[in-house]
Design a protein around this motif. Structure first.
Motif, short mmCIF file in Angstrom:
data_model
loop_
_atom_site.label_atom_id
_atom_site.label_comp_id
_atom_site.label_asym_id
_atom_site.label_seq_id
_atom_site.Cartn_x
_atom_site.Cartn_y
_atom_site.Cartn_z
N LEU A 35 -13.86 19.56 0.78
CA LEU A 35 -12.88 18.72 1.46
C LEU A 35 -11.47 19.29 1.39
O LEU A 35 -10.73 19.28 2.37
CB LEU A 35 -12.91 17.30 0.86
N ALA A 46 -5.49 17.81 7.72
CA ALA A 46 -6.32 17.08 6.75
C ALA A 46 -6.92 15.84 7.39
O ALA A 46 -8.06 15.45 7.09
CB ALA A 46 -5.49 16.71 5.53
N SER A 47 -6.17 15.21 8.30
CA SER A 47 -6.67 14.01 8.97
C SER A 47 -7.88 14.34 9.84
O SER A 47 -8.88 13.62 9.83
CB SER A 47 -5.56 13.39 9.83
N SER A 50 -10.97 15.03 7.71
CA SER A 50 -11.61 13.86 7.09
C SER A 50 -12.72 13.29 7.96
O SER A 50 -13.60 12.57 7.47
CB SER A 50 -10.56 12.77 6.82
N TRP A 51 -12.74 13.63 9.25
CA TRP A 51 -13.80 13.16 10.13
C TRP A 51 -15.14 13.80 9.79
O TRP A 51 -16.19 13.32 10.21
CB TRP A 51 -13.44 13.44 11.58
N THR A 54 -16.33 10.97 7.77
CA THR A 54 -16.41 9.74 8.55
C THR A 54 -17.54 9.79 9.58
O THR A 54 -18.24 8.79 9.81
CB THR A 54 -15.07 9.48 9.26
N SER A 218 -12.70 2.86 6.78
CA SER A 218 -12.59 4.22 6.27
C SER A 218 -11.27 4.89 6.64
O SER A 218 -10.78 5.76 5.91
CB SER A 218 -13.75 5.07 6.78
N LYS A 219 -10.66 4.50 7.78
CA LYS A 219 -9.43 5.14 8.23
C LYS A 219 -8.20 4.24 8.09
O LYS A 219 -7.08 4.67 8.41
CB LYS A 219 -9.56 5.57 9.69
N ASP A 222 -5.18 5.64 6.30
CA ASP A 222 -4.44 6.66 7.05
C ASP A 222 -3.61 6.05 8.18
O ASP A 222 -2.47 6.45 8.42
CB ASP A 222 -5.41 7.69 7.64
#
Length: 485
Positions: A35, A46-47, A50-51, A54, A218-219, A222
């Motif tokens: 990660l 990084a965003s 993260s998928w 997800t 999960s998001k 963010d």
């Protein structure tokens, strides 16, 4: 139904299905060591990276109940094999990826294979004699813990010493081997006498509701928990659930039979499953961070990723070791007692963390105790569900129960993340979760586990599924009243 019960070799069938569970769990923890490096590897933010996590969460949530219903209609072994196909293809796509979009697509395909565990557990009811069923359910349920425990040190070792692509090639090969073994060693099991039509609107409705809910959960950290996007997704999920429920109650062949799900025994088992999923996941977020934070913080233990994985591995193996004990407790006292006791053990594990969190050995003890409870609880939930639903709905009901656990885990990740993000301390110019934040997260986990035990002990006694006659109750491994099997 054919003579698959008498023809099956129990040890071979259980071994293959447990192996399938280990591979599925290994897939979920595969990317954890990557990660931090994904933004650099794929030249992305990084965003966006993260998928990679997800996508698997969302596709698994949608695919699991669909696979369960199709398994009841057209055969559980057939759906096992079909579920393994995207797991193999997705792993190959990930291994060949050179940018983040193909990696996300591959991880989404891997998520489609996450229904193999509830399908495997449901298949046991068709192909094993009743006296072998309890121990076999507990063993396959524990395989998820084994896969998760082995996944972290394996992934970390490969990531540190070889190309990260090796991880996905290994999983692709393992999933292909599982497919061959299922085809050769696992009987077909039972299919519905009249398959009927698959509930496409129900699948779309449930899928849409789950995607909105889990995406917001999960998001949300963010995007902001009060942002229009997050609140809109929560509202859309609630509306989709209401419309889905309205449709399921009015269609003749629903994806999920809500009338069966609303039975007090099934309803409360699913409620306990959400709480157990929450309690299980909280410690898997807290303990790795405590192990890896710098010693200079005063509460971190300064372990590497590989060392952290090795410290946590025995806890997952403990689930497999204690599976026979859970089966014996279920046979003697009933699955609801096993579920209640398991939840209490999880709470005890969290409570023991407060004085023991200052050492690696102490955290090892914490994870051993918590995962002992998780193993007991995870083995009991399928037994409760299968003792309360018609045989023709076994896979669907088990998959829905698995979904409830996944929702609990997702909510746990969000709540624990908020606690650790809000209670911080400054360390060398960086904000890190404070010691108080970790203690608060542990206390929340303990409280939720205690709530799960209360719900479990309040699960009502009741007859086994009546819709298919007395023989159905005799074939059921555990009568929900708590009587010995």
């Amino acid at each position: 139904m054919t003579s698959s019960k008498t023809d099956a070799r129990p040890r071979g069938v259980v071994g293959v299905l447990a192996f399938a569970g280990i591979v599925a769990a290994l897939t979920q923890t595969l990317v954890v060591p990557l990660l931090g490096d994904l933004p650099r590897l794929f030249d992305t933010s990084a965003s966006n990276a993260s998928w990679v996590v997800t996508a698997t969460l969302l596709s698994a949530a949608v695919a699991t109940p669909v696979a369960g219903r199709l398994g009841d209609m057209y055969g559980k072994r057939r759906m096992l094999l079909l579920s393994l196909a995207p797991l193999v293809v997705g792993s190959v796509v990930c291994a060949l990826s050179s940018s983040v979009v193909p990696m996300i697509v591959g991880r989404g395909l891997q998520g489609l294979g996450m229904g193999v565990v509830p399908l495997g557990i449901s298949l046991l009811r068709d192909v094993l004699p009743a006296d072998r069923l309890g121990a076999s359910i507990a063993l396959i349920s524990a395989s998820m813990g084994v896969g998760g425990a082995l996944g972290l040190p394996f992934s970390a070792a490969v990531a540190e010493n070889a190309s990260w692509r090796v991880l996905f090639w290994v999983v692709a090969a393992l999933a292909a081997v599982v497919g061959v073994l299922v085809r050769l060693r696992v009987p077909a099991g039972r299919t519905a006498p009249h398959a009927g039509r698959f509930d496409v609107p129900g699948a779309v409705g449930l899928g849409g509701a789950l995607v909105c809910l889990l995406l917001a959960v999960s998001k949300g950290s963010d995007w902001g928990w009060t942002s229009g996007t997050t609140l809109g997704l929560f509202a859309a999920s609630a509306a989709a659930v209401l419309l889905w429920g309205w449709w399921e109650l009015r269609t003749a062949e629903p994806l999920v039979d809500l009338r069966v799900t609303a039975r007090p025994l099934v309803l409360m088992t699913n409620a306990a499953s959400v709480l157990v999923g929450f309690a299980m996941y909280a410690q898997s977020l807290v303990v790795p961070q405590l192990l890896q934070l710098p010693e200079a913080t005063g509460y971190g233990l300064g372990q590497s990723m590989l060392a952290m994985g090795l410290w946590m591995a025995p806890a997952g193996l403990m689930m497999m070791v204690l599976a026979p004990l859970g089966a014996k407790l279920t046979a003697a006292r009933g699955p609801k007692i096993t579920l209640g006791v398991g939840s209490l053990v999880i709470a005890l594990g969290y409570a023991s963390a407060l004085p023991l969190m200052g050492s690696t050995v102490g955290l090892l003890v914490v994870t051993l105790v918590c995962n002992t409870g998780v193993g007991l609880a995870y083995g009991a939930m399928p037994a409760l569900i299968m003792g309360a639903v018609p045989r023709s709905e076994t896979a669907s009901a088990n998959s829905f129960n698995t979904l409830m656990r996944s929702i609990g885990s997702s909510v746990s990740a969000a709540v624990t993340g908020v606690v650790l993000a809000q209670m911080t301390t400054d360390f060398a110019g960086h904000l890190l979760p404070s010691e108080g934040a970790f203690r608060a997260a542990l206390l929340i986990g303990s409280g939720v586990a205690l709530a799960a035990s209360v719900v479990a002990f309040l699960i009502p006694a009741g007859p086994a599924a009546e819709s298919e006659g007395a023989g159905e109750a005799e074939a059921s491994p555990h009568v929900p009243s708590g009587a010995p099997a």
